[in-house]
Design a protein around this motif. Structure first.
Motif, PDB file in Angstrom:
ATOM      1  N   GLY A   1      43.479  32.580   2.644  1.00 59.12           N
ATOM      2  CA  GLY A   1      42.420  33.665   3.489  1.00 59.12           C
ATOM      3  C   GLY A   1      43.283  34.275   4.981  1.00 59.12           C
ATOM      4  N   LEU A   2      43.954  33.618   4.686  1.00 61.46           N
ATOM      5  CA  LEU A   2      44.943  34.685   6.233  1.00 61.46           C
ATOM      6  C   LEU A   2      45.656  36.419   5.333  1.00 61.46           C
ATOM      7  CD1 LEU A   2      47.955  32.092   6.377  1.00 61.46           C
ATOM      8  CD2 LEU A   2      46.031  32.802   8.052  1.00 61.46           C
ATOM      9  N   ALA A   3      44.464  36.071   4.001  1.00 66.51           N
ATOM     10  CA  ALA A   3      45.081  37.634   3.632  1.00 66.51           C
ATOM     11  C   ALA A   3      44.028  39.032   4.237  1.00 66.51           C
ATOM     12  CB  ALA A   3      45.004  37.555   1.995  1.00 66.51           C
ATOM     13  N   ARG A   4      42.977  38.116   4.424  1.00 70.19           N
ATOM     14  CA  ARG A   4      42.054  39.075   5.028  1.00 70.19           C
ATOM     15  C   ARG A   4      43.018  40.102   6.713  1.00 70.19           C
ATOM     16  NH1 ARG A   4      37.019  35.086   4.861  1.00 70.19           N
ATOM     17  NH2 ARG A   4      36.676  35.384   2.552  1.00 70.19           N
ATOM     18  N   ILE A   5      43.581  38.999   7.256  1.00 67.36           N
ATOM     19  CA  ILE A   5      43.929  39.609   8.679  1.00 67.36           C
ATOM     20  C   ILE A   5      44.460  41.235   8.419  1.00 67.36           C
ATOM     21  CG2 ILE A   5      45.436  39.216  10.293  1.00 67.36           C
ATOM     22  CD1 ILE A   5      44.385  36.603  10.164  1.00 67.36           C
ATOM     23  N   PRO A   6      45.815  41.321   7.375  1.00 66.83           N
ATOM     24  CA  PRO A   6      46.320  42.593   7.181  1.00 66.83           C
ATOM     25  C   PRO A   6      45.674  43.240   6.418  1.00 66.83           C
ATOM     26  CG  PRO A   6      47.229  41.335   5.869  1.00 66.83           C
ATOM     27  CD  PRO A   6      46.496  40.083   7.270  1.00 66.83           C
ATOM     28  N   ALA A   7      44.688  43.265   5.951  1.00 64.03           N
ATOM     29  CA  ALA A   7      43.525  44.171   4.870  1.00 64.03           C
ATOM     30  C   ALA A   7      42.645  44.660   5.774  1.00 64.03           C
ATOM     31  CB  ALA A   7      42.892  43.201   3.831  1.00 64.03           C
ATOM     32  N   PHE A   8      41.933  44.020   6.608  1.00 65.71           N
ATOM     33  CA  PHE A   8      41.505  43.944   7.867  1.00 65.71           C
ATOM     34  C   PHE A   8      42.489  45.211   8.680  1.00 65.71           C
ATOM     35  CE2 PHE A   8      40.264  44.301  12.768  1.00 65.71           C
ATOM     36  CZ  PHE A   8      38.452  45.115  12.588  1.00 65.71           C
TER      37      PHE A   8
ATOM     38  N   GLU B   1      35.494  48.135  15.820  1.00 63.05           N
ATOM     39  CA  GLU B   1      36.554  47.628  14.913  1.00 63.05           C
ATOM     40  C   GLU B   1      37.521  45.977  16.013  1.00 63.05           C
ATOM     41  OE1 GLU B   1      36.316  50.906  14.314  1.00 63.05           O
ATOM     42  OE2 GLU B   1      36.215  49.908  12.374  1.00 63.05           O
ATOM     43  N   LEU B   2      36.699  46.550  17.647  1.00 61.55           N
ATOM     44  CA  LEU B   2      37.672  45.744  18.429  1.00 61.55           C
ATOM     45  C   LEU B   2      36.554  44.540  18.424  1.00 61.55           C
ATOM     46  CD1 LEU B   2      38.362  48.692  21.771  1.00 61.55           C
ATOM     47  CD2 LEU B   2      40.149  47.311  19.317  1.00 61.55           C
ATOM     48  N   VAL B   3      35.227  44.546  18.361  1.00 62.38           N
ATOM     49  CA  VAL B   3      34.348  43.392  17.912  1.00 62.38           C
ATOM     50  C   VAL B   3      34.757  42.461  17.439  1.00 62.38           C
ATOM     51  CG1 VAL B   3      32.401  42.764  17.260  1.00 62.38           C
ATOM     52  CG2 VAL B   3      32.227  44.794  18.975  1.00 62.38           C
ATOM     53  N   ALA B   4      35.156  43.093  16.102  1.00 63.84           N
ATOM     54  CA  ALA B   4      36.040  42.156  15.267  1.00 63.84           C
ATOM     55  C   ALA B   4      36.981  41.247  15.916  1.00 63.84           C
ATOM     56  CB  ALA B   4      36.526  43.003  14.055  1.00 63.84           C
ATOM     57  N   LEU B   5      38.342  42.093  16.186  1.00 67.34           N
ATOM     58  CA  LEU B   5      38.929  40.867  17.449  1.00 67.34           C
ATOM     59  C   LEU B   5      38.600  40.257  17.822  1.00 67.34           C
ATOM     60  CD1 LEU B   5      41.787  44.170  18.236  1.00 67.34           C
ATOM     61  CD2 LEU B   5      41.216  42.921  15.593  1.00 67.34           C
ATOM     62  N   VAL B   6      37.307  39.833  18.575  1.00 69.99           N
ATOM     63  CA  VAL B   6      37.114  39.151  19.380  1.00 69.99           C
ATOM     64  C   VAL B   6      36.673  38.077  18.871  1.00 69.99           C
ATOM     65  CG1 VAL B   6      35.579  38.184  21.222  1.00 69.99           C
ATOM     66  CG2 VAL B   6      36.545  40.605  21.720  1.00 69.99           C
ATOM     67  N   GLN B   7      36.108  37.967  17.425  1.00 73.77           N
ATOM     68  CA  GLN B   7      35.991  37.332  16.977  1.00 73.77           C
ATOM     69  C   GLN B   7      37.320  36.592  16.213  1.00 73.77           C
ATOM     70  OE1 GLN B   7      32.685  37.194  13.961  1.00 73.77           O
ATOM     71  NE2 GLN B   7      34.127  36.363  12.585  1.00 73.77           N
ATOM     72  N   LEU B   8      38.455  37.009  15.620  1.00 80.40           N
ATOM     73  CA  LEU B   8      39.777  36.795  15.434  1.00 80.40           C
ATOM     74  C   LEU B   8      39.722  36.205  16.118  1.00 80.40           C
ATOM     75  CD1 LEU B   8      40.993  36.800  13.206  1.00 80.40           C
ATOM     76  CD2 LEU B   8      42.324  38.442  13.871  1.00 80.40           C
ATOM     77  N   LEU B   9      40.127  36.255  17.442  1.00 83.59           N
ATOM     78  CA  LEU B   9      40.793  35.281  18.464  1.00 83.59           C
ATOM     79  C   LEU B   9      40.336  34.270  18.614  1.00 83.59           C
ATOM     80  CD1 LEU B   9      42.711  35.456  20.904  1.00 83.59           C
ATOM     81  CD2 LEU B   9      40.740  36.522  22.394  1.00 83.59           C
ATOM     82  N   GLY B  10      38.974  33.318  18.310  1.00 85.10           N
ATOM     83  CA  GLY B  10      38.699  32.341  17.824  1.00 85.10           C
ATOM     84  C   GLY B  10      38.885  31.425  16.318  1.00 85.10           C
ATOM     85  N   ASP B  11      38.838  32.177  15.848  1.00 85.12           N
ATOM     86  CA  ASP B  11      39.452  31.905  14.805  1.00 85.12           C
ATOM     87  C   ASP B  11      40.820  31.413  14.599  1.00 85.12           C
ATOM     88  OD1 ASP B  11      36.851  32.847  14.207  1.00 85.12           O
ATOM     89  OD2 ASP B  11      37.201  34.035  12.273  1.00 85.12           O
ATOM     90  N   LEU B  12      41.819  32.477  15.193  1.00 91.11           N
ATOM     91  CA  LEU B  12      42.782  31.510  15.382  1.00 91.11           C
ATOM     92  C   LEU B  12      43.090  30.272  15.864  1.00 91.11           C
ATOM     93  CD1 LEU B  12      44.513  35.486  15.959  1.00 91.11           C
ATOM     94  CD2 LEU B  12      44.391  34.235  13.746  1.00 91.11           C
ATOM     95  N   GLU B  13      42.629  30.329  16.885  1.00 89.74           N
ATOM     96  CA  GLU B  13      42.831  28.675  17.635  1.00 89.74           C
ATOM     97  C   GLU B  13      42.654  27.876  16.544  1.00 89.74           C
ATOM     98  OE1 GLU B  13      40.388  28.898  21.332  1.00 89.74           O
ATOM     99  OE2 GLU B  13      41.715  30.326  22.234  1.00 89.74           O
TER     100      GLU B  13
END
Length: 565
Positions: free
Chosen positions: A189-196, A291-303
């Motif tokens: 699922g890490l591949a979702r990050i560079p794809a985004f 797109e910036l909204v998705a970055l807020v969600q990603l921050l929690g996922d990375l934790e």
């Protein structure tokens, strides 16, 4: 910035935000409240936001459905303490404590969807096996935190506000570039990050963002000649040549800029270049806001993953191991019972308090066995129950477990009840509280659930307690639980071991060394004594010591009586 760019064109039409780089759910989606986050982004971009404003959006993100109810076990496994003490991590020289709300829910509510659990496990597997991917994860988190930090600053003056907005856009671009350029070779699922990140970089909105920042960074290049005197001071400074950045879309020639001002004045417009800049900067921001909204969600996922890696590293530093367990998923009601095995199991709560942690091995041929554990006080029984509960919860959530190797069978729910101290607002005594927790167990229990009970029926006299104990064990067996029960009813445990009135009973006892001290290992069988005298001696409750305390009190009383009034 010496000249304002032209009036902004409308943001490019987007069909919606790029597919969110969701790292916690098999079917990716936006799990934060997009409208609320956009509103916070707008306010923060305009004038700043209080610290922690975006963490609150992260904490309230939705998670996939779960059959687990944390109210049945959370207070007994000390999850907030585990997160704060053992799952904190360091990135870019700063220590971060993951959101207890989001991470606590993600761990205590394991997904019912097997594909989601496997998504998380595959991501952990890749991260543990690749230092480069771990570094990319840390870089992505650091870039996102820097961006949020820019949002959560307050501007003082109007001109400072313009500079601050450009800094926010620069931090956002840095974060997007970090996502797009990292995680090379990722297959999980890490591949979702560079794809985004790549998808965002392909939009016109991103290109306008990049051009604006490039214009801000380099409107022109000057070649200078500096003449310095013998005293080291500058005597003369001349510009030999000026090359303006004519390739940038925002470039206007000096004559063009002058004519534009004259035309605006002739038409009666009295706004300044700074006002034009603010309007254009706002337009660029609006173009990438989804797109910036998705970055807020990603921050929690990375934790979630940084916390798991922190547990892995902290265990290794203590000479222990944390692993991804083998999960024996049931494919049908008639599945053959799977075995349970944990090698090198330890209680992760001890990582924050103990220097020497002793791990142990627990195994059974069937996952639906009922373990009855006996042994002396302070022999590690309660710590074992905590470790088993945490291992099941973490493993089923797709997280690392505190063991060198493990095989677990997923269950529909977890019920944990450790001994509680009486409280002033309790209307029942010890026996009443004990009976209530037994009632709540059977009210919540589903077939195949995991049940963890510490000192069952310890709140009543032995004869009545043994009767209730045997009733609970016999009825539990009909629900085929994964059960772990500690008790000091040694005679009853010995009789159950001999007579085997119910199926699937496993008996473990605390192992003792030659001096009869606990080794914190567990071996088959039933303990012959609780070694109460050893515990009493350790705590200073022997006849000799108590007699000495009584005599001291009597001497003190006589001295007070002999003193003149």
């Amino acid at each position: 910035m010496s000249a304002a760019p032209p009036e902004p064109a409308p943001p490019d039409a987007l069909s919606g935000p790029r597919a969110a780089p969701d790292l916690l759910v098999h079917r990716p989606g936006l799990r934060v409240d997009a409208q609320a986050v956009k509103q916070s982004l707008t306010f923060a971009f305009a004038s700043g936001a209080p610290g922690g404003a975006f963490d609150r959006h992260i904490e309230s993100a939705s998670l996939p459905p779960s059959s687990w109810n944390p109210e049945r076990f959370a207070q007994h496994v000390f999850l907030p303490e585990l997160i704060a003490a053992c799952l904190r991590f360091t990135v870019d020289g700063r220590t971060h404590i993951p959101s207890p709300a989001l991470l606590g829910r993600a761990l205590s509510q394991p997904p019912s969807d097997r594909d989601t659990v496997e998504l998380r496990r595959e991501i952990f597997r890749e991260l543990i096996g690749s230092e480069a991917l771990r570094d990319d994860l840390a870089r992505a988190y650091a870039a996102l935190r820097r961006w949020v930090g820019q949002l959560e600053t307050i501007s003082i003056s109007r001109r400072e506000g313009s500079r601050r907005r450009l800094d926010i856009l620069a931090a956002a671009k840095e974060a997007l570039d970090t996502l797009a350029d990292g995680f090379a070779g990722a297959r999980s699922g890490l591949a979702r990050i560079p794809a985004f990140g790549a998808a965002v970089r392909g939009t016109e909105a991103y290109r306008r963002l990049a051009d604006l920042l490039a214009y801000d960074e380099e409107i022109a290049t000057l070649d200078l000649r500096i003449r310095v005197g013998s005293d080291g001071h500058v005597r003369d400074l001349r510009a030999l040549s000026v090359r303006e950045n004519e390739d940038n879309r925002f470039y206007r020639s000096p004559i063009g800029r002058f004519v534009t001002r004259l035309v605006m004045l002739w038409r009666g417009y009295r706004f300044s270049e700074d006002e034009l800049l603010v309007r254009y900067v706002n337009g660029v921001f609006e173009g990438v806001e989804d797109e910036l909204v998705a970055l807020v969600q990603l921050l929690g996922d990375l934790e979630f993953y940084l916390a798991g890696l922190a547990l892995h590293d902290r265990a290794r530093a203590a000479g222990l191991s944390a692993c991804l367990p083998e999960l024996a998923w049931a494919s049908g009601a008639r599945d053959e019972p799977r075995g349970r095995e944990l090698k090198g199991l330890f209680n992760p709560l001890l990582l924050a308090t103990s220097e020497n942690i002793v791990s142990c091995d627990i195994a059974a041929e069937r996952h639906d066995a009922t373990f009855i554990v006996t042994g002396p006080n302070s022999g590690g029984k309660t710590r074992l129950l905590e470790a088993l509960s945490l291992a099941q919860m973490l493993g089923q959530a797709g997280f690392l477990v505190p063991a060198a190797a493990a095989r677990l069978s997923p269950c529909q729910g977890l019920f944990v009840s450790l001994i509680e101290q009486a409280q002033a607002d309790h209307s029942e005594g010890r026996l009443g509280m004990e009976l209530l927790r037994i009632r709540s167990l059977f009210e919540a229990m589903q077939v195949g659930d995991m049940v963890v009970l510490d000192e069952l029926c310890s709140g009543t006299n032995p004869s009545e307690g043994e009767e209730i104990f045997q009733l609970v064990v016999s009825l539990l067996s009909e629900l085929r639980p994964q059960a772990f029960i500690t008790t000091h009813f040694l005679e009853l445990a010995s009789r159950l071991e001999r007579e085997r009135p119910v199926d699937r009973l496993v008996f473990l006892q605390v192992e003792l060394d030659e001096q009869q001290w606990p080794t914190y290992q567990f071996v088959p069988g039933v303990a012959r004594t609780s070694l109460a005298h050893r515990t009493a001696a350790r705590l200073g409750v022997t006849r000799e010591e108590l007699v000495a305390l009584v005599e001291r009190s009597k001497r003190a009383h006589r001295r007070r009586g002999a003193e003149p009034g």
